[in-house]
Design a protein around this motif. Structure first.
Motif, mmCIF file in Angstrom:
data_model
loop_
_atom_site.group_PDB
_atom_site.id
_atom_site.type_symbol
_atom_site.label_atom_id
_atom_site.label_comp_id
_atom_site.label_asym_id
_atom_site.label_seq_id
_atom_site.Cartn_x
_atom_site.Cartn_y
_atom_site.Cartn_z
ATOM 1 N N PHE A 228 0.715 -1.491 -0.159
ATOM 2 C CA PHE A 228 0.455 -0.042 -0.382
ATOM 3 C C PHE A 228 0.778 1.156 0.106
ATOM 4 O O PHE A 228 1.851 1.433 0.128
ATOM 5 N N LEU A 229 0.607 1.921 -0.969
ATOM 6 C CA LEU A 229 1.436 3.434 -0.620
ATOM 7 C C LEU A 229 0.219 4.896 -0.529
ATOM 8 O O LEU A 229 -0.935 4.926 -0.791
ATOM 9 N N ARG A 230 0.581 4.882 0.808
ATOM 10 C CA ARG A 230 -0.744 6.479 1.127
ATOM 11 C C ARG A 230 0.514 7.563 0.866
ATOM 12 O O ARG A 230 0.995 8.026 1.736
ATOM 13 N N ARG A 231 -1.236 8.835 0.853
ATOM 14 C CA ARG A 231 -0.648 9.956 0.989
ATOM 15 C C ARG A 231 -1.523 10.770 1.793
ATOM 16 O O ARG A 231 -2.407 10.469 1.981
ATOM 17 N N ASP A 232 -1.092 11.335 3.238
ATOM 18 C CA ASP A 232 -1.759 11.994 3.634
ATOM 19 C C ASP A 232 -2.892 11.464 4.634
ATOM 20 O O ASP A 232 -3.985 11.762 4.768
#
Length: 338
Positions: A228-232
């Motif tokens: 998983f890649l999360r931003r904010d």
């Protein structure tokens, strides 16, 4: 030549493990999970030359009123290739012997399928196994298909410099923002977001179900992973990966186009991870879909060929249309905004 159904798991898996054409998908327990969740009956054929096993060929049979279908692999399994696995010695023998082996395999498999009398038969062979001529001579048609691969034996700097300029810029830009990456087994979130993104495109999710993926990943935790890649705190990209023998593959994924550069960054990070772990080849599935291949080509991959082999009667042609237009043409890679 003789052909028979194999019921010896160890014999089957040892053969798959030793052959360069054997994939994780060919492993006995993977095939049995497909059988369990797909509704297709597994027919694990082995072809012998004397006492020597020279090929294993998993077929899956489905019966409907007035129609039988044979697949390898069945649809909606997230398995891009299956078909025959040739003996480990296949690449070392002379061309005449190779052709003799493949002709015998095609003849024996065709005879078994002819006894079943399906309306539609469809195989997708592994990349690199290219001699489909004996099946064509037995009345099957063959279509050439492609996948993208990156040679991980090259220096990392050389791989990076091969990326398109815009690809490198997007990776640099995204690396400056606040983001987190994690390995995850949260298939509930993946499945929910996948259904949402496919629904936005007017498509149904081409997958057997969440339970199928859960069992597959639980059975092969070292080979199948999700990142998983999360931003904010918001999930912007999920990649399902395959790792087996010397091969690392981006197998399935979903991505939100709200932000710029996250897909490129995530792919680059996984390329680095695969190289650090000693894999020799990185594959990006989806080269046969125009909108996806346009994105993937920015990583400067090479193209590898593989074949789709099929045969049908008049009734089977309807099944073929449904398969190609409703299932096969929907890769398990959705992006919001497309």
């Amino acid at each position: 030549m003789t052909i028979e159904l194999i019921d010896d798991k160890q014999l089957w898996d040892d053969f798959v493990e030793a052959s360069p054409y054997g994939l994780l998908f060919h492993r006995w327990e993977f095939l049995k999970l497909i059988e369990k969740h797909s509704g297709y009956k597994l027919l694990p054929y082995g072809v012998y030359l004397g006492n020597e096993l020279i090929c294993v060929f998993p077929l899956f049979l489905r019966k409907y009123p007035g129609l039988k279908m044979v697949f390898s692999p069945p649809p909606q399994t997230a398995v891009p290739y299956l078909g025959p696995v040739m003996t480990p010695a296949y690449d070392t023998i002379r061309q005449r012997s190779k052709e003799h082996y493949m002709s015998m395999v095609a003849g024996d498999i065709h005879e078994q399928i002819d006894r079943i009398s399906p309306g539609y038969t469809h195989f997708v062979w592994v990349p690199g196994l290219l001699d489909v001529r004996p099946f064509k001579w037995n009345g099957y048609s063959a279509e050439s298909l492609f996948t993208y691969t990156i040679d991980l034996t090259r220096p990392l700097d050389e791989i990076w410099k091969g990326f398109g300029k815009d690809c490198r810029e997007r990776i640099r830009d995204f690396s400056r923002v606040s983001f987190t990456q994690e390995e995850s087994d949260d298939l509930t979130t993946f499945y929910r977001l996948s259904e949402e993104l496919y629904g936005q495109q007017g498509l149904s999710l081409p997958l057997l179900g969440q339970q199928y993926l859960e069992e597959v990943m639980r059975l092969f935790p070292d080979n199948l992973k999700m990142y998983f890649l999360r931003r904010d705190g918001e999930i912007v990209d999920i990649e399902g990966t395959y790792a087996y023998k010397n091969h690392f593959k981006l197998l399935w994924g979903i991505s939100n186009e709200k932000y710029r550069g996250h897909q490129e960054y995530h792919t680059w990070d996984l390329i680095k991870k695969a190289k650090e772990r000693g894999f020799k080849e990185f594959e990006i599935v989806g080269a046969n879909t125009r909108r996806i291949s346009h994105y993937q080509s920015k990583f400067n991959p090479s193209m590898s060929m593989y074949f789709s082999v099929q045969k049908m009667n008049a009734i089977g042609s309807v099944a073929r249309w449904s398969y190609q237009n409703l299932i096969r043409r929907q890769p398990l890679k959705a992006r919001a905004g497309e």
